[in-house]
Design a protein around this motif. Structure first.
Motif, PDB file in Angstrom:
ATOM      1  N   GLY A  62      49.137  74.110  73.620  1.00 28.26           N
ATOM      2  CA  GLY A  62      47.907  73.726  72.916  1.00 28.26           C
ATOM      3  C   GLY A  62      47.771  74.410  71.565  1.00 28.26           C
ATOM      4  N   ILE A 112      44.481  79.673  77.621  1.00 34.88           N
ATOM      5  CA  ILE A 112      44.829  78.581  76.705  1.00 34.88           C
ATOM      6  C   ILE A 112      46.315  78.268  76.854  1.00 34.88           C
ATOM      7  N   LYS A 141      43.904  84.513  76.060  1.00 37.81           N
ATOM      8  CA  LYS A 141      45.063  83.726  75.626  1.00 37.81           C
ATOM      9  C   LYS A 141      45.705  83.021  76.805  1.00 37.81           C
TER      10      LYS A 141
END
Lengths: 229, 282
Positions: free
Chosen positions: B135, B131, B128
């Motif tokens: 996003g 990212i 995670k």
């Protein structure tokens, strides 16, 4: 082995203690006994296995391969080269760390008084000098009335003057509390000054087991350590 | 007499100019701090801004004059709009930060003190982490719609990650020497956690708190400008539509004040809780 070990009760019995790091043999079938209240200094060059032996007695060598028989008392204290005080706990809380006795605090205050740090109970470890921090560590190690005190170069990081004062203090404390002591050191004079018995380790074996009262002790020890004056 | 002979001998080899009992040396440090020095730069900027506005060099359509902004702030407060927007923003940020911070801390503790926890939790969190939270906005809008839940969840996600990373690092980075100490002192596992691990991880916890707060604000600004009917970000995006640079600047000031205030507050708290550390720096 000490000549009188059979008459007195022994605090520590080591039989055939071996420790290896990979192929390298650090302790080679070592035998040693320490009687109650006896102060033994363990001398040796770097890599002679003296710290490995102390860690074996302290039970801090779980990842090391080896075998042998070890008998140690119930109450064992360890003093490290660094004072190893928890910086987030006040001095007194550091002294009574892990002490579950009901009168722990009172004993902690007494122990601090014994090492000459009365009134500093509420100080943070970082507010003390190096020598004072090591005195707190001594108080912590004595507060549980240990039957065996293991000390791994406890004064190695201190300046020469502080070290001399600490020698006096340790000697007094040991006379009063009478624990068996195993002091690992590289300092020949420290060993002579403090110990009842001096053991020199070389390549994982006992090279010499003498009393500091022996004549020419300093030269004998230095020779055993490979230093020719 | 003797000292003067010695000093004259020295002065022959290397002349030290001695005045008022002090040896003069070229000072190479930056010197004494200027009183209120930190305010000098910002004040200069505001002065330039004011002069440029007054002389007409700065087009008010690009950036309103400082006094216009003061006036607009007064108007927005008088109408009650600013308070309403600030309250809406604060509520989102605080809720997201509280939920995220708590979840992040709990996950970090589970992963930090047990190998099973680490195996289960640390991997997904690290993925995670790679990212960027922003996003995830399209996916979260599909799942949660564009209401308050979506905004709080996305702020909480960001806060949780920053909190997790710092607390986990604090818990697993305990000095091995203290572990040995706890072992020779015959600590139980609980005593070890309570007296060694948790206090040792507190500095990391505070770093995590401060980062989480900062990123809560950051995500708040983003989500409020994407889709909202209230909040400082909404106020600013509306102002953009009508080219009200004064209102936009008021919004930026509000964000700045709250960002600064929350960080200062946390820093004061940190100083109190970690008072044992003060002796290291003083």
């Amino acid at each position: 082995m000490a000549p009188h070990a059979d008459q007195l009760t022994s605090a520590v019995e080591i039989r055939g203690l071996s420790r290896r790091f990979g192929e390298h043999v650090v302790l080679d079938a070592l035998d040693l006994s320490i009687t109650d209240g006896e102060f033994v200094a363990l001398l040796g060059r770097s890599g002679s296995g003296k710290s490995t032996m102390l860690r074996a007695l302290a039970g801090l060598d779980y990842d090391v391969t080896g075998d042998g028989e070890l008998r140690i008392p119930d109450r064992v204290s360890v003093v490290f080269q660094d004072s190893r005080l928890l910086p987030w706990r006040r001095v007194l809380d550091n002294v009574i760390l892990g002490n579950r006795a009901a009168d722990g605090r009172t004993r902690g205050i007494e122990a601090l008084a014994e090492v000459g740090l009365s009134g500093r109970e509420r100080a943070w470890p970082n507010q003390l000098s190096g020598g004072e921090q090591q005195r707190v560590a001594l108080a912590r190690s004595l507060v549980g009335e240990p039957q065996l005190l293991l000390a791994d170069e406890p004064f190695g990081a201190l300046d020469a003057l502080t070290r001399l004062k600490m020698h006096e203090l340790l000697r007094d404390l040991c006379r009063r509390h009478r624990p068996a002591v195993l002091l690992v050191t590289h300092d020949v004079d420290e060993a002579i000054k403090l110990a009842d018995r001096i053991v020199v380790l070389d390549a994982g074996r006992i090279a010499l087991d003498v009393r500091p009262t022996q004549p020419d002790i300093r030269d004998v020890l230095l020779r055993a350590l490979g230093v020719t004056a | 007499m003797l000292t003067s002979t010695i000093s004259s001998t020295i002065s022959r080899t290397a002349p030290p100019p001695v005045a008022h009992g002090h040896v003069r040396r070229r000072r190479l440090g930056p010197g004494r701090p200027i009183p209120y020095g930190r305010a000098v730069g910002p004040l200069l900027l505001v002065t330039i801004w004011a002069v440029a506005s007054a002389t007409g060099v700065l087009d008010p359509r690009m950036l309103s004059a400082p006094w216009t902004i003061v006036g607009t702030t007064g108007d927005l407060i008088a109408s009650g709009d600013l308070q309403t927007h600030i309250l809406a923003s604060l509520q989102r940020a605080a809720l997201g930060f509280l939920i995220g911070g708590t979840v992040g801390t709990v996950l970090a503790i589970v992963a930090g003190i047990s190998r099973i926890g680490e195996a289960l939790i640390d991997g997904p969190i690290q993925i995670k982490r790679a990212i960027p939270t922003i996003g995830l906005i399209p996916l979260l809008i599909l799942w949660l719609g564009i209401g308050e839940t979506f905004k709080v969840v996305i702020i909480a996600l960001a806060a949780a990650i920053y909190m997790y990373v710092q607390v986990f690092a604090g818990l697993t980075g305990i000095d091995h020497r203290y572990v040995e100490l706890a072992e020779v002192q015959n600590y139980t596992r609980w005593e070890f956690l309570r007296h060694v691990v948790f206090p040792g991880a507190l500095p990391g916890f505070f770093v995590g708190l401060r980062l989480s707060v900062t990123f809560s604000w950051l995500i708040l600004i983003t989500v409020e400008q994407i889709n909202a009917l209230s909040g400082v970000g909404y106020m600013m995006s509306q102002a953009q539509l009508y080219a009200q640079t004064d209102v936009i600047v008021v919004g930026l000031l509000v964000y700045g004040v709250f960002g600064f205030a929350s960080d200062t507050l946390l820093r004061l708290l940190e100083r109190r809780v970690l008072s044992w550390r003060r002796t290291l720096t003083s």
